[in-house]
Design a protein around this motif. Structure first.
Motif, PDB file in Angstrom:
ATOM      1  N   THR A 334       0.841  -1.199   0.000  1.00 32.14           N
ATOM      2  CA  THR A 334       0.000   0.000   0.000  1.00 32.14           C
ATOM      3  C   THR A 334       0.872   1.242   0.000  1.00 32.14           C
ATOM      4  N   ILE A 335       0.336   2.305  -0.550  1.00 32.71           N
ATOM      5  CA  ILE A 335       1.055   3.580  -0.601  1.00 32.71           C
ATOM      6  C   ILE A 335       0.103   4.695  -0.201  1.00 32.71           C
ATOM      7  N   ASN A 336       0.547   5.544   0.703  1.00 30.47           N
ATOM      8  CA  ASN A 336      -0.266   6.660   1.197  1.00 30.47           C
ATOM      9  C   ASN A 336       0.286   7.958   0.611  1.00 30.47           C
ATOM     10  N   ILE A 337      -0.494   8.589  -0.251  1.00 30.98           N
ATOM     11  CA  ILE A 337      -0.093   9.883  -0.813  1.00 30.98           C
ATOM     12  C   ILE A 337      -0.705  10.956   0.081  1.00 30.98           C
ATOM     13  N   LYS A 338       0.030  11.313   1.097  1.00 36.28           N
ATOM     14  CA  LYS A 338      -0.523  12.159   2.159  1.00 36.28           C
ATOM     15  C   LYS A 338      -0.863  13.567   1.684  1.00 36.28           C
ATOM     16  N   GLU A 339      -0.167  14.051   0.630  1.00 33.52           N
ATOM     17  CA  GLU A 339      -0.431  15.406   0.138  1.00 33.52           C
ATOM     18  C   GLU A 339      -1.850  15.577  -0.381  1.00 33.52           C
ATOM     19  N   ILE A 340      -2.449  14.477  -0.885  1.00 35.89           N
ATOM     20  CA  ILE A 340      -3.817  14.560  -1.397  1.00 35.89           C
ATOM     21  C   ILE A 340      -4.751  13.589  -0.658  1.00 35.89           C
ATOM     22  N   ASN A 341      -4.219  13.011   0.439  1.00 32.20           N
ATOM     23  CA  ASN A 341      -5.019  12.163   1.320  1.00 32.20           C
ATOM     24  C   ASN A 341      -5.645  10.978   0.588  1.00 32.20           C
ATOM     25  N   LEU A 342      -4.814  10.271  -0.199  1.00 33.68           N
ATOM     26  CA  LEU A 342      -5.275   9.084  -0.916  1.00 33.68           C
ATOM     27  C   LEU A 342      -4.375   7.899  -0.606  1.00 33.68           C
ATOM     28  N   ILE A 343      -4.992   6.709  -0.504  1.00 33.13           N
ATOM     29  CA  ILE A 343      -4.250   5.472  -0.257  1.00 33.13           C
ATOM     30  C   ILE A 343      -4.549   4.488  -1.383  1.00 33.13           C
ATOM     31  N   PHE A 344      -3.503   3.844  -1.889  1.00 31.42           N
ATOM     32  CA  PHE A 344      -3.659   2.873  -2.970  1.00 31.42           C
ATOM     33  C   PHE A 344      -3.058   1.527  -2.562  1.00 31.42           C
ATOM     34  N   LYS A 345      -3.700   0.473  -3.031  1.00 32.31           N
ATOM     35  CA  LYS A 345      -3.218  -0.884  -2.810  1.00 32.31           C
ATOM     36  C   LYS A 345      -2.713  -1.444  -4.133  1.00 32.31           C
ATOM     37  N   ILE A 346      -1.505  -2.026  -4.114  1.00 23.53           N
ATOM     38  CA  ILE A 346      -0.904  -2.607  -5.305  1.00 23.53           C
ATOM     39  C   ILE A 346      -0.732  -4.101  -5.083  1.00 23.53           C
ATOM     40  N   PRO A 437      -4.774  -5.394 -19.939  1.00 26.99           N
ATOM     41  CA  PRO A 437      -4.663  -6.850 -20.087  1.00 26.99           C
ATOM     42  C   PRO A 437      -5.391  -7.334 -21.349  1.00 26.99           C
ATOM     43  N   THR A 438      -4.927  -8.444 -21.879  1.00 22.63           N
ATOM     44  CA  THR A 438      -5.582  -9.058 -23.039  1.00 22.63           C
ATOM     45  C   THR A 438      -5.853 -10.529 -22.730  1.00 22.63           C
ATOM     46  N   SER A 439      -6.356 -11.252 -23.712  1.00 24.51           N
ATOM     47  CA  SER A 439      -6.623 -12.688 -23.528  1.00 24.51           C
ATOM     48  C   SER A 439      -5.334 -13.477 -23.295  1.00 24.51           C
ATOM     49  N   LYS A 440      -4.192 -12.911 -23.703  1.00 24.19           N
ATOM     50  CA  LYS A 440      -2.906 -13.598 -23.538  1.00 24.19           C
ATOM     51  C   LYS A 440      -2.206 -13.252 -22.229  1.00 24.19           C
ATOM     52  N   THR A 441      -2.811 -12.335 -21.477  1.00 22.28           N
ATOM     53  CA  THR A 441      -2.200 -11.901 -20.220  1.00 22.28           C
ATOM     54  C   THR A 441      -2.149 -13.051 -19.217  1.00 22.28           C
ATOM     55  N   LYS A 442      -0.993 -13.226 -18.569  1.00 26.65           N
ATOM     56  CA  LYS A 442      -0.826 -14.294 -17.581  1.00 26.65           C
ATOM     57  C   LYS A 442      -0.898 -13.756 -16.147  1.00 26.65           C
ATOM     58  N   LYS A 443      -0.361 -12.558 -15.952  1.00 25.64           N
ATOM     59  CA  LYS A 443      -0.398 -11.942 -14.626  1.00 25.64           C
ATOM     60  C   LYS A 443      -0.914 -10.520 -14.750  1.00 25.64           C
ATOM     61  N   CYS A 444      -1.672 -10.113 -13.736  1.00 30.74           N
ATOM     62  CA  CYS A 444      -2.193  -8.731 -13.695  1.00 30.74           C
ATOM     63  C   CYS A 444      -1.603  -7.971 -12.514  1.00 30.74           C
ATOM     64  N   LEU A 445      -1.218  -6.739 -12.782  1.00 33.19           N
ATOM     65  CA  LEU A 445      -0.914  -5.789 -11.712  1.00 33.19           C
ATOM     66  C   LEU A 445      -2.198  -5.009 -11.473  1.00 33.19           C
ATOM     67  N   ILE A 446      -2.684  -5.045 -10.233  1.00 25.21           N
ATOM     68  CA  ILE A 446      -3.942  -4.356  -9.898  1.00 25.21           C
ATOM     69  C   ILE A 446      -3.641  -3.220  -8.930  1.00 25.21           C
ATOM     70  N   ILE A 447      -4.119  -2.038  -9.274  1.00 26.04           N
ATOM     71  CA  ILE A 447      -3.986  -0.889  -8.370  1.00 26.04           C
ATOM     72  C   ILE A 447      -5.394  -0.420  -8.001  1.00 26.04           C
ATOM     73  N   THR A 448      -5.655  -0.364  -6.684  1.00 19.13           N
ATOM     74  CA  THR A 448      -6.994  -0.012  -6.191  1.00 19.13           C
ATOM     75  C   THR A 448      -6.912   1.203  -5.274  1.00 19.13           C
ATOM     76  N   LYS A 449      -7.776   2.173  -5.506  1.00 17.91           N
ATOM     77  CA  LYS A 449      -7.854   3.330  -4.601  1.00 17.91           C
ATOM     78  C   LYS A 449      -8.698   2.935  -3.396  1.00 17.91           C
ATOM     79  N   LEU A 450      -8.083   2.959  -2.222  1.00 19.54           N
ATOM     80  CA  LEU A 450      -8.794   2.565  -1.003  1.00 19.54           C
ATOM     81  C   LEU A 450      -9.476   3.754  -0.340  1.00 19.54           C
ATOM     82  N   GLN A 451      -8.927   4.948  -0.522  1.00 19.54           N
ATOM     83  CA  GLN A 451      -9.469   6.131   0.177  1.00 19.54           C
ATOM     84  C   GLN A 451      -9.270   7.353  -0.677  1.00 19.54           C
TER      85      GLN A 451
END
Length: 451
Positions: A334-346, A437-451
């Motif tokens: 997780t990463i907290n971007i405190k300047e804009i008060n947002l947290i992301f999960k990778i 991602p496409t039909s040939k993609t094997k792994k996904c990197l997912i980034i989610t905004k938590l806050q």
């Protein structure tokens, strides 16, 4: 009293059974107002209270005035509300003149006490002389609106606005009513005092009826302005839109209006935003209100900015200049971007045939073979380009923001994710086509905004 009673009736300032607070400084105007309303108390069945704000400017003499007003309240058996401020410190903090800071603190207190007591009105002791001074002050400062102090606005009423100081002093003397003198009213360092003590006496030599004539003109300006306002508000509905704490003006419509109408539109907007503007602010806004001209920013009072983006003019409080940040992600977490008060999960997940790609503004999926660590996070920069999802051609991020109706003041609040110096996601808005991602993609990197 008859003159004030007529004013109250003509302008419907007071109704029966109302709870009226009276702002009393202790000076002759407010003391006269207090005694007049106290005299009318039974006629209107009023519930009265006295409010006093001590600005913390004049030291002992200011505290003396507060004690005087408190004694007057006790002698009339009226509730007394007082608050103490630090106008000098507030002026420094807010970058205001001492006069403006004192006024802002005073009215903040008035609004608080109105809310706390649930009073119907708050009466202020502005006189005809105050009106003359205010109109001259606005004229000399280059303010567009010369109609002067309103006799009523919201819960604030001014029953003495057509009474001259000379009449008040005469009545107080005849009735043997005490009051205090604020020595700062003689301090020529204050602009308003110089108007009263230096300019007005000169103008009266040119025309002894100068005050009456100016007030007559102000009344005409006021009536004309009220008529114009009804027209201007209709035009504003068509060409402007409220956004958060500011406004957005459609320049494709605005540019078609007559210059006089444009000035009235901008005047009305700045008044609605409670900005203490001058003619110079209006003219500066007009200079940049040109569709598809160069991007420009101008400063406005209270930290607001006027800036143009393509076919829109924005007037907003703009903190974007202060927002700067830069982060690097080297592994899932997780990463907290405190300047804009947002947290992301990778996170990194295996993509299976049954894996559902649930793309949303707050969640992005990337082909892990098309991105790599470190993932860089920073705000928008001029010149940024990316390939919006579903598009085969690159696009300026600036143009994408404009089409998405994201004002300039908000753009740095949408973090940009980059891999290998290439944009892969504008968080909350859009992914980049190249990393999807496409039909040939094997792994996904997912980034989610938590806050």
């Amino acid at each position: 009293i008859p003159k004030v009673t007529n004013t109250i009736k003509k302008h419907k300032l007071i109704s029966e059974n109302e709870h009226i607070l009276i702002a009393v400084s202790g000076g002759p105007d407010s003391i006269a107002l207090l005694h007049i309303l106290y005299h009318l108390k039974h006629d209107y069945n009023l519930r009265l209270g006295i409010v006093h704000f001590e600005h913390g400017i004049r030291g002992e003499s200011s505290l003396r005035d507060a004690k005087f007003v408190e004694r007057v309240a006790k002698s009339l058996n009226l509730p007394f509300y007082i608050s103490y401020g630090k106008a000098r410190e507030y002026a420094k903090e807010k970058k205001l003149s001492l006069e403006a800071a004192a006024r802002e603190l005073r009215y903040n207190f008035f609004n608080e006490i109105l809310s706390k007591t649930k009073a119907d009105k708050l009466a202020l002791g502005h006189t005809a002389d105050d009106q003359v001074e205010e109109i001259l002050r606005r004229f000399l400062r280059g303010t567009a609106d010369l109609s002067g102090i309103p006799i009523k606005r919201g819960k604030f009423i001014r029953p003495l606005l057509f009474v001259y100081k000379e009449e008040i002093l005469k009545a107080l003397k005849e009735d043997n009513i005490d009051y205090v003198i604020d020595e700062t009213n003689l301090d020529r360092r204050f602009f308003r005092n110089r108007i009263r003590l230096e300019l007005i006496p000169i103008l009266l030599k040119f025309n002894p009826k100068f005050k009456e004539n100016l007030l007559d003109m102000a009344l005409i300006w006021k009536e004309e302005n009220e008529w114009l306002k009804t027209l201007v508000k209709e035009v504003i509905k068509k060409s402007t839109k409220r956004i958060q704490e500011g406004v957005k003006i459609d320049l494709s419509l605005f540019s078609q209006y007559h210059p006089a109408l444009k000035r009235h539109i901008l005047t009305e907007i700045l008044q609605e935003l409670s900005l203490p503007f001058t003619k110079r602010h209006i003219e500066n806004l007009l200079k940049i209100a040109i569709p598809y001209g160069p991007h420009k920013i101008i400063s406005l009072p209270k930290g607001f900015k006027g800036y143009k983006e393509s076919a829109y003019l924005f007037i907003t409080p703009v903190p974007f200049e202060e927002i700067e940040y830069h982060y690097e992600i080297n592994a899932p977490g997780t990463i907290n971007i405190k300047e804009i008060n947002l947290i992301f999960k990778i996170e990194i997940v295996e993509k299976k045939p049954e894996t559902k790609i649930d793309i949303s503004p707050d969640k992005a999926y990337f082909d892990f073979e098309k991105v790599s660590f470190p993932i860089e996070i920073r705000p928008y920069k001029p010149g940024d380009r990316f390939y919006p999802i579903g598009k085969k051609r690159s696009r300026k991020l600036k143009d994408f923001f404009i089409d998405s109706h994201i004002p300039y003041s908000e753009r740095k609040k949408y973090p940009i994710f980059l891999s290998d110096k290439k944009i892969i996601w504008i968080a909350g808005l859009c992914m980049d086509e190249r990393a999807k991602p496409t039909s040939k993609t094997k792994k996904c990197l997912i980034i989610t905004k938590l806050q």
